[in-house]
Design a protein around this motif. Structure first.
Motif, PDB file in Angstrom:
ATOM      1  N   THR A 196      46.222  36.085  37.952  1.00  0.00           N
ATOM      2  CA  THR A 196      46.257  37.534  37.734  1.00  0.00           C
ATOM      3  C   THR A 196      46.314  38.347  39.030  1.00  0.00           C
ATOM      4  O   THR A 196      46.925  39.410  39.072  1.00  0.00           O
ATOM      5  N   GLN A 197      45.690  37.823  40.102  1.00  0.00           N
ATOM      6  CA  GLN A 197      45.602  38.611  41.337  1.00  0.00           C
ATOM      7  C   GLN A 197      46.485  38.105  42.469  1.00  0.00           C
ATOM      8  O   GLN A 197      46.862  38.888  43.355  1.00  0.00           O
ATOM      9  N   ALA A 248      34.039  27.605  34.127  1.00  0.00           N
ATOM     10  CA  ALA A 248      33.988  28.185  35.475  1.00  0.00           C
ATOM     11  C   ALA A 248      35.303  27.951  36.208  1.00  0.00           C
ATOM     12  O   ALA A 248      35.792  28.822  36.937  1.00  0.00           O
ATOM     13  N   ALA A 249      35.886  26.774  36.007  1.00  0.00           N
ATOM     14  CA  ALA A 249      37.162  26.460  36.649  1.00  0.00           C
ATOM     15  C   ALA A 249      38.264  27.393  36.147  1.00  0.00           C
ATOM     16  O   ALA A 249      39.068  27.917  36.932  1.00  0.00           O
ATOM     17  N   ILE A 250      38.304  27.613  34.848  1.00  0.00           N
ATOM     18  CA  ILE A 250      39.321  28.494  34.252  1.00  0.00           C
ATOM     19  C   ILE A 250      39.222  29.901  34.848  1.00  0.00           C
ATOM     20  O   ILE A 250      40.243  30.534  35.154  1.00  0.00           O
ATOM     21  N   ASN A 251      38.018  30.390  35.047  1.00  0.00           N
ATOM     22  CA  ASN A 251      37.845  31.721  35.628  1.00  0.00           C
ATOM     23  C   ASN A 251      38.437  31.816  37.031  1.00  0.00           C
ATOM     24  O   ASN A 251      39.029  32.840  37.410  1.00  0.00           O
ATOM     25  N   ARG A 252      38.293  30.753  37.807  1.00  0.00           N
ATOM     26  CA  ARG A 252      38.860  30.740  39.160  1.00  0.00           C
ATOM     27  C   ARG A 252      40.394  30.684  39.119  1.00  0.00           C
ATOM     28  O   ARG A 252      41.064  31.419  39.852  1.00  0.00           O
ATOM     29  N   PHE A 253      40.935  29.838  38.270  1.00  0.00           N
ATOM     30  CA  PHE A 253      42.392  29.728  38.186  1.00  0.00           C
ATOM     31  C   PHE A 253      42.996  30.998  37.588  1.00  0.00           C
ATOM     32  O   PHE A 253      44.114  31.401  37.952  1.00  0.00           O
ATOM     33  N   LEU A 278      43.218  33.740  50.342  1.00  0.00           N
ATOM     34  CA  LEU A 278      42.241  34.049  49.301  1.00  0.00           C
ATOM     35  C   LEU A 278      42.502  33.232  48.037  1.00  0.00           C
ATOM     36  O   LEU A 278      41.560  32.764  47.385  1.00  0.00           O
ATOM     37  N   ALA A 279      43.773  33.073  47.708  1.00  0.00           N
ATOM     38  CA  ALA A 279      44.118  32.249  46.544  1.00  0.00           C
ATOM     39  C   ALA A 279      43.706  30.798  46.777  1.00  0.00           C
ATOM     40  O   ALA A 279      43.213  30.127  45.858  1.00  0.00           O
ATOM     41  N   GLY A 280      43.903  30.335  47.993  1.00  0.00           N
ATOM     42  CA  GLY A 280      43.503  28.964  48.329  1.00  0.00           C
ATOM     43  C   GLY A 280      42.012  28.752  48.176  1.00  0.00           C
ATOM     44  O   GLY A 280      41.569  27.673  47.744  1.00  0.00           O
ATOM     45  N   LYS A 281      41.233  29.764  48.525  1.00  0.00           N
ATOM     46  CA  LYS A 281      39.779  29.680  48.349  1.00  0.00           C
ATOM     47  C   LYS A 281      39.431  29.545  46.871  1.00  0.00           C
ATOM     48  O   LYS A 281      38.591  28.705  46.488  1.00  0.00           O
ATOM     49  N   GLU A 282      40.067  30.366  46.025  1.00  0.00           N
ATOM     50  CA  GLU A 282      39.811  30.297  44.583  1.00  0.00           C
ATOM     51  C   GLU A 282      40.193  28.923  44.024  1.00  0.00           C
ATOM     52  O   GLU A 282      39.486  28.363  43.186  1.00  0.00           O
ATOM     53  N   MET A 283      41.308  28.395  44.487  1.00  0.00           N
ATOM     54  CA  MET A 283      41.755  27.077  44.016  1.00  0.00           C
ATOM     55  C   MET A 283      40.761  25.988  44.412  1.00  0.00           C
ATOM     56  O   MET A 283      40.457  25.094  43.610  1.00  0.00           O
TER      57      MET A 283
END
Length: 302
Positions: free
Chosen positions: A225-226, A215-220, A196-201
């Protein structure tokens, strides 16, 4: 009046009409009988025999015999589909036996080995429902979770299955914390969270390329945080440094670089973050009030 006299007396017109109708009916019935005789040579006899024959298709076999045949098909013949059918037959013919309980678990296992995950989940769920106190209930629960886990797609696709896998794996840990499967489930949970983290990255990098830094900052930020314990967190902190520098929020960029250096001093991502901050004439410096700093302190890091 004698019977002979009655026979010789003339009939009324209504009597004659009734006799005529009766005679016609008799001739019609006789015609049907005659018609049926030649048809028997055209397959009607076989159809009749099939209709009258006793149904011998169902054979009630001993439960242990069916169970051992299932094991043989699975272990010796490597025919998992046939093995599953044998195990299911035990449950069908002997639903309240101990053999049925064992067979239900074995059918789930053989389905799992065959890659028929939906059938595995169905059988294993039924096992857990019917036999929640069984010593093997933990394994049945694990088979459900493993079936979801093995269907996790690559990070380019929707991760709904990954979230289902995590929920099922957490159920194993919650219900059977001391079982051997709890440890295996925890390892799979970590791998699924990493996915899941890889998807966000991947999505965050895409936004960086498009220069959509917010938008990038929100993903990172989601990764930090999660999914802080995944292998992606180091790069996420670097990407935050990069994105914040790009939009001129240098305080957050300095904090991201500082937290990265404090927790992962040997990381190549820290070297890149340090050089990036230095290129702007700054030094990594942690702002204790930053969400980045507070997040890591909450987790016992930072």
């Amino acid at each position: 009046m004698s019977a002979m006299r009655m026979a010789l007396e003339p009939r009324s017109s209504s009597d004659v009409s009734g006799l005529t109708r009766a005679a016609r009916a008799l001739r019609f019935a006789a015609g049907l009988i005659v018609l049926a005789l030649p048809l028997s040579g055209c397959g009607t006899g076989a159809l009749w025999d099939k209709f009258m024959a006793k149904d011998d298709t169902f054979v009630d076999e001993p439960a242990d015999k069916l169970y051992n045949e299932g094991l043989y098909m699975m272990n010796e013949k490597k025919d998992l589909k046939a093995a599953s059918k044998k195990f299911e037959e035990v449950d069908r013919q002997h639903p309240y036996s101990d053999w049925a309980r064992k067979s239900l678990l074995m059918s789930a296992y053989s389905y799992y080995q065959a890659g028929d995950y939906d059938s595995c989940i169905g059988s294993a769920t039924r096992y857990v429902t019917l036999h929640p106190g069984s010593p093997d209930a933990s394994y049945a629960q694990y088979l459900i979770a493993a079936s979801h886990f093995d269907q996790i797609p690559d990070i380019s696709r929707d991760q709904g299955r990954t979230e289902k896998a995590i929920a099922a794996l957490e159920e194993v840990v919650r219900k059977y914390p001391t079982s051997e499967y709890a440890t295996q489930a925890k390892n799979k949970i970590q791998a699924a969270r990493d996915q899941l983290a890889g998807k966000e990255m991947a999505v965050g990098r895409y936004y960086v390329e498009k220069r959509d830094y917010t938008a990038a900052i929100n993903r990172f930020k989601t990764v930090v945080t999660q999914y802080q314990t995944t292998r992606h967190v180091e790069e996420a902190l670097y990407r935050l440094t990069e994105a914040y520098m790009a939009i001129g929020i240098v305080g957050e960029a300095q904090t991201a670089a500082a937290v990265l250096g404090h927790n992962f001093p040997d990381s190549r991502w820290y070297k890149d973050a340090y050089n990036l901050v230095k290129s702007g004439g700054l030094e990594p410096s942690e702002n204790q009030g930053s969400w980045i700093s507070r997040t890591f302190k909450k987790m016992g890091l930072g």
